[in-house]
Design a protein around this motif. Structure first.
Motif, mmCIF file in Angstrom:
data_model
loop_
_atom_site.group_PDB
_atom_site.id
_atom_site.type_symbol
_atom_site.label_atom_id
_atom_site.label_comp_id
_atom_site.label_asym_id
_atom_site.label_seq_id
_atom_site.Cartn_x
_atom_site.Cartn_y
_atom_site.Cartn_z
ATOM 1 N N ASP A 18 47.649 44.529 37.889
ATOM 2 C CA ASP A 18 46.354 43.889 37.665
ATOM 3 C C ASP A 18 46.191 42.567 38.399
ATOM 4 N N ASP A 19 47.307 41.950 38.778
ATOM 5 C CA ASP A 19 47.172 40.686 39.502
ATOM 6 C C ASP A 19 46.919 40.982 40.984
ATOM 7 N N TYR A 20 45.807 40.439 41.490
ATOM 8 C CA TYR A 20 45.431 40.764 42.859
ATOM 9 C C TYR A 20 46.492 40.332 43.857
ATOM 10 N N PRO A 42 43.971 48.130 39.117
ATOM 11 C CA PRO A 42 44.343 47.145 38.102
ATOM 12 C C PRO A 42 44.330 47.662 36.668
ATOM 13 N N GLN A 67 45.792 43.879 32.054
ATOM 14 C CA GLN A 67 45.064 42.846 31.318
ATOM 15 C C GLN A 67 44.818 43.165 29.843
ATOM 16 N N GLU B 448 38.056 37.122 51.498
ATOM 17 C CA GLU B 448 38.897 38.197 50.949
ATOM 18 C C GLU B 448 39.003 38.070 49.430
ATOM 19 N N LEU B 449 39.189 36.830 48.996
ATOM 20 C CA LEU B 449 39.312 36.646 47.541
ATOM 21 C C LEU B 449 38.029 37.037 46.823
ATOM 22 N N GLN B 452 37.613 40.985 47.448
ATOM 23 C CA GLN B 452 38.658 41.894 46.975
ATOM 24 C C GLN B 452 39.358 41.452 45.695
ATOM 25 N N ALA B 453 39.760 40.161 45.660
ATOM 26 C CA ALA B 453 40.534 39.708 44.486
ATOM 27 C C ALA B 453 39.694 39.747 43.214
ATOM 28 N N HIS B 456 39.100 43.246 41.987
ATOM 29 C CA HIS B 456 40.350 43.838 41.498
ATOM 30 C C HIS B 456 40.738 43.259 40.140
ATOM 31 N N ALA B 457 40.787 41.951 40.038
ATOM 32 C CA ALA B 457 41.347 41.324 38.838
ATOM 33 C C ALA B 457 40.297 41.110 37.744
#
Lengths: 121, 489
Positions: A18-20, A42, A67, B448-449, B452-453, B456-457
């Protein structure tokens, strides 16, 4: 090419994390080693959907604590398909209940060499 | 008059009674002779008070009671002989000479037998002596001092009261048990806590209050206690009023006889439930901390690798990597205080902008939105993405252009998918860098963050649009109920 990486060439590896940042790191490393990365995803739902929609999976790395969930349903789905996998956790190994008999458990940050060795010998 | 009868026999026979209202012994009436003879022969302390004045004649046993007042007391008038209790004796004389009897048990009087006042307790029995005409002529007083017994009883009561205060006042449950652990006595606290009244705890009854899973532990502890001379174990004990079990530590000391054999155990059971809960919470916290630390190492490794991939080795890597480490470090600071100080979206944005010394003039910067409390699990990724946006704004965006402005606004929307947070980061008035200008372009990492990040998170939907004069970044993330903080101002 590093010996551990050689075994990864052409392998299709599912990453559940889950952590990018950790997921991105793992993906880069697997891709550099010649593996094809599935995901990273994730969550349990996304992992199950990916597994259901993918014909060939050679191995998987599963972060235990996602999470809101534990990754175990994903482990069960993989076991049903005979896909080898290992668990990754940020918790101390002494406080993680032994999850599934015989499944390797790696402590974060995971060492890719060890992952390759555990999955493909 | 009998012969002998000790010291008082001699004194009575030789006393100059002619100086008293009684006159010489030869003239005494038979009733007086009879009474004096009887008391002189008695081993019990007796004093005869004769006539209206109560002339005192007593025996050896009474002289011991009279202490320093003897021998002057012999032949004196009772009200003068014991002036400190004259009122008491006056009452006695009047009642008994009228034919009555009086009796007192443990009567306390203050006497001055040795020149100083002392409290004295006595059993006093008064009855009349009749003369030849059948009228009361004197008082026979049997005086048995009980001071020693009264004081001993008082000390015992005080000692018992002290024990009760101790046993019932200290916050432990106290008990006594036989050598095998069978309960002999349980303190009121035990009874109040367990509800085991009417001797319910006695014998092995106390085991019924112990949690079924801990009974074996208790039995084992008792089996080993006799050999080791020690008893100490932890167990759950049922609280009757609260209808729940709490953890206790039970400890006992062996009571031994003269030969050193254990005759019984004196024990306490102390409530350690809060302590245990605290301990468990601490263990969870330590495990969480370790988890966070290990993940953080993974994140740092990832950031280093990705930064290196974008910058290559050199000064630029050092600068960008250090910036990102600082941002990570700031977010750890916020996280470690988050139990006392919930992390809000505004805090995150302002912390990043302040750390980069962004301009604060309201003409150039606008930060607006409701209070949104962020989940701890989402904070780190969010903070790093905001850090990239802020860094880019400062180095390549709104704050590098003279007319550049930054607006960060957000709102909460109820949608078919549930509550969502919609945030817009908009930079306007950008100046396109000239191709000759030797500045490094916006790093792709921020983009990107965002692209994508965050998806994703945080399950975010994002849009990142950079034109020649503006940057529009929209972030749309699910916002569970707990993330809106109605209670915050």
């Amino acid at each position: 090419m590093r010996p551990a990486a050689a075994v990864l060439t052409g392998r299709r590896v599912l990453l559940v994390e889950d952590d990018y940042f950790i997921a991105a790191d793992l993906r880069t490393w697997f891709e550099e080693s010649g593996a094809e990365v599935l995901g990273p995803v994730p969550s349990v739902d996304e992992a199950l959907a990916l597994i259901a929609g993918t014909d060939a999976i050679d191995a998987a790395v599963l972060d235990i604590n996602l999470q809101d969930d534990l990754v175990y349903p994903v482990a069960n789905a993989l076991r049903a398909r005979g896909v080898p996998f290992l668990f990754a956790t940020g918790y101390d190994l002494t406080v993680v209940p032994p999850p599934h008999g015989g499944v390797p458990l790696c402590q974060k940050p995971i060492d890719p060499q060890m992952v390759a060795k555990a999955l493909f010998g | 008059m009998p012969t002998g009868c000790g010291e008082l026999g001699d004194l009575v026979r030789t006393y100059d009674w002619a100086r008293t209202p009684l006159g010489p012994i030869a003239d005494w009436p038979q009733s007086l002779i009879f009474a004096v003879s009887t008391l002189l022969l008695s081993p019990v302390p007796i004093v005869l008070l004769w006539g209206p004045d109560g002339i005192m004649i007593y025996n050896d046993a009474y002289s011991g009671f009279a202490g320093g007042r003897h021998p002057q007391l012999l032949g004196s008038k009772v009200r003068e002989g014991w002036p400190e209790v004259a009122d008491f004796n006056d009452h006695v004389m009047r009642v008994v000479l009228a034919g009555g009897t009086l009796s007192y048990r443990d009567q306390e009087l203050t006497l001055h037998r040795y020149g100083r006042p002392e409290p004295v307790w006595m059993n006093l029995d008064y009855s009349p002596v009749f003369d030849e005409e059948g009228k009361p002529a004197g008082v026979i007083a049997i005086v048995v001092e009980s001071t020693e017994r009264v004081l001993a009883e008082r000390r015992l009561r005080e000692s018992e009261a002290l024990f009760r205060t101790l046993a019932e006042g200290i916050p432990q449950l106290i008990w006594r048990a036989g050598i095998d652990g069978a309960c002999i006595w349980a303190s009121p606290q035990w009874i109040a806590y367990t509800g085991q009244d009417n001797g319910g705890s006695l014998g092995w009854g106390w085991l019924e209050a112990v949690h079924p899973d801990d009974v074996a532990v208790a039995r084992t502890a008792w089996q080993e206690a006799a050999a080791s001379g020690q008893l100490s174990y932890e167990h759950r004990l049922r609280n009757a009023p609260g209808q729940r079990y709490r953890w206790f530590q039970t400890r006992a000391a062996a009571v031994r006889d003269a030969e050193g054999r254990i005759v019984e155990w004196l024990g306490t059971s102390t409530d350690i439930d809060d302590l245990r809960q605290l301990h468990e919470r601490q263990q969870v916290m330590v495990a969480e901390l370790q988890h966070r630390t290990r993940n953080l190492l993974g994140v740092v490794r990832s950031i280093a690798k990705q930064t290196m991939a974008l910058t290559g080795p050199g000064e630029l890597f050092k600068e960008q990597f250090n910036d990102r480490l600082s941002a990570l470090s700031r977010v750890q600071g916020l996280l470690s205080r988050s139990d006392q100080e919930p992390i809000t979206l505004r805090t995150l944005i302002e912390t990043e902008l302040a750390a980069l010394n962004a301009p604060t003039a309201q003409t150039r910067i606008r930060i607006e939105g409701p209070v949104v409390r962020l989940r701890k699990a989402t904070v780190q990724t969010f903070a790093l993405a905001l850090h990239e946006l802020a860094t880019n704004a400062l180095k390549y965006g709104a704050f590098t252009a003279p007319e550049g402005t930054l607006s960060v606004t957000w709102r909460i929307c109820e949608t078919e998918e549930g509550r969502r947070l919609l945030m817009d980061w908009v930079e306007e008035g950008l100046v396109r860098p000239s191709p000759t200008q030797n500045t490094f372009p916006r790093s792709g990492y921020g983009r990107e963050l965002i692209e994508q990040a965050l998806p994703h998170a945080l399950k975010a939907r994002t849009r990142y649009a950079l034109s020649e004069t503006a940057l529009e970044c929209a972030i749309n993330i699910p916002l569970p109920e707990c993330e809106t903080a109605g209670s915050l101002p």
